[in-house]
Design an enzyme around this catalytic site. Sequence first.
Site, PDB file in Angstrom:
ATOM      1  N   ASP A  63       0.893  -1.162   0.000  1.00 19.18           N
ATOM      2  CA  ASP A  63       0.000   0.000   0.000  1.00 19.18           C
ATOM      3  C   ASP A  63       0.928   1.207   0.000  1.00 19.18           C
ATOM      4  OD1 ASP A  63      -1.533   2.216   0.586  1.00 19.18           O
ATOM      5  OD2 ASP A  63      -2.819   1.165   2.003  1.00 19.18           O
ATOM      6  N   VAL A  64       0.944   1.933  -1.098  1.00 21.94           N
ATOM      7  CA  VAL A  64       1.960   2.987  -1.267  1.00 21.94           C
ATOM      8  C   VAL A  64       1.842   4.100  -0.224  1.00 21.94           C
ATOM      9  CG1 VAL A  64       2.345   2.600  -3.736  1.00 21.94           C
ATOM     10  CG2 VAL A  64       0.597   4.258  -3.017  1.00 21.94           C
ATOM     11  N   TYR A 155      -6.982  15.624  -8.065  1.00 27.46           N
ATOM     12  CA  TYR A 155      -6.186  14.821  -8.998  1.00 27.46           C
ATOM     13  C   TYR A 155      -5.129  15.704  -9.671  1.00 27.46           C
ATOM     14  CZ  TYR A 155      -5.068  11.332 -12.558  1.00 27.46           C
ATOM     15  OH  TYR A 155      -4.408  10.426 -13.358  1.00 27.46           O
ATOM     16  N   LYS A 159      -1.024  15.403  -9.347  1.00 24.92           N
ATOM     17  CA  LYS A 159      -0.181  15.136 -10.511  1.00 24.92           C
ATOM     18  C   LYS A 159       0.763  16.312 -10.815  1.00 24.92           C
ATOM     19  CE  LYS A 159      -1.664  10.968 -11.328  1.00 24.92           C
ATOM     20  NZ  LYS A 159      -0.757   9.821 -11.079  1.00 24.92           N
ATOM     21  N   THR A 190      -7.969   2.264 -19.747  1.00 24.37           N
ATOM     22  CA  THR A 190      -7.741   1.302 -18.650  1.00 24.37           C
ATOM     23  C   THR A 190      -9.002   1.306 -17.777  1.00 24.37           C
ATOM     24  OG1 THR A 190      -6.882   2.894 -17.036  1.00 24.37           O
ATOM     25  CG2 THR A 190      -5.258   1.908 -18.531  1.00 24.37           C
TER      26      THR A 190
END
Length: 250
Positions: A63-64, A155, A159, A190
Amino acid sequence: MNRLSNKVALISGGARGIGEYTARLFVKEGATVIIGDKDLSRCEKTIKELEKEGYDCSALLLDVTKESDWIDAISHIESKYNKLDILVNNAGIYSTIPIEETPLDDFNSVISVNLTGLFLGTKHSIPALRKAGGGSIVNLSSTAGLVGNSGSGAYGASKGGVRSFTKYTAVQHAVENIRANSIHPGPIETDMLADKFSDLESRSASESKIPMGRIGTAKEVAMAILFLASDESSYITGAELTIDGGLTAK
Ligand SMILES: NC(=O)c1ccc[n+]([C@@H]2O[C@H](COP(=O)([O-])OP(=O)(O)OC[C@H]3O[C@@H](n4cnc5c(N)ncnc54)[C@H](O)[C@@H]3O)[C@@H](O)[C@H]2O)c1
């Protein structure tokens, strides 16, 4: 000649999508690949398939957002494979909630996976990359890290943070031959965007904004990751590579 012979690579978020495609491509180019993901059962399916084909790969629970998971992952890789050459910080989550409507918890969880997770991965991989005599870190940002858009500010902020953090990593570790570059895909086919693109109207609205007129594929992103991970890009660090069919060129 394989492009990643004798390289050991850790790919976060490799259970599906761009990470999974990258893992499949890396083993075919001669790398030993470790896929780290919180969805271990899905990783194991890919690993079994690749092992059957004779490739060198394994999966671990990562789990990052958890620092202890990164410490355990790097220590496991160093003791099993003796080194780490490549880190692909790929794990990420998406959000489309407009800024005004975003609950603080949602904002924090996007930042936590997409940015804090990438920081932790970088921090704990650097000593191993240094010991290996250098290496390559490839960070998954997005066109959302370059330009504004409707929808989630979380988001875009995460990023944009990845873009800037990558340049800091590149500058601080260039002298040790540790390179760091960011990748900026536009919309890619994806599971992450499956809901959005199952609505044909929304899909064609997205496609109409792209000069090449189509959504990209995981393969097209993985090929760029491969180049930046390999020694073919040995003088490239702190760079940002857009893979967006021309979306941000306008
Ligand atoms: N698909 C796109 O259009 C697109 C565009 C630009 C950038 N990206 C970026 O590319 C990367 C990969 O995206 P994708 O489309 O393959 O997404 P995906 O949703 O198909 O896969 C993401 C993977 O990350 C894993 N993950 C999520 N949270 C995690 C955590 N806390 N710890 C470990 N693993 C975790 C998931 O289990 C999954 O395997 C992401 O960073 C994403 O933001 C994707």
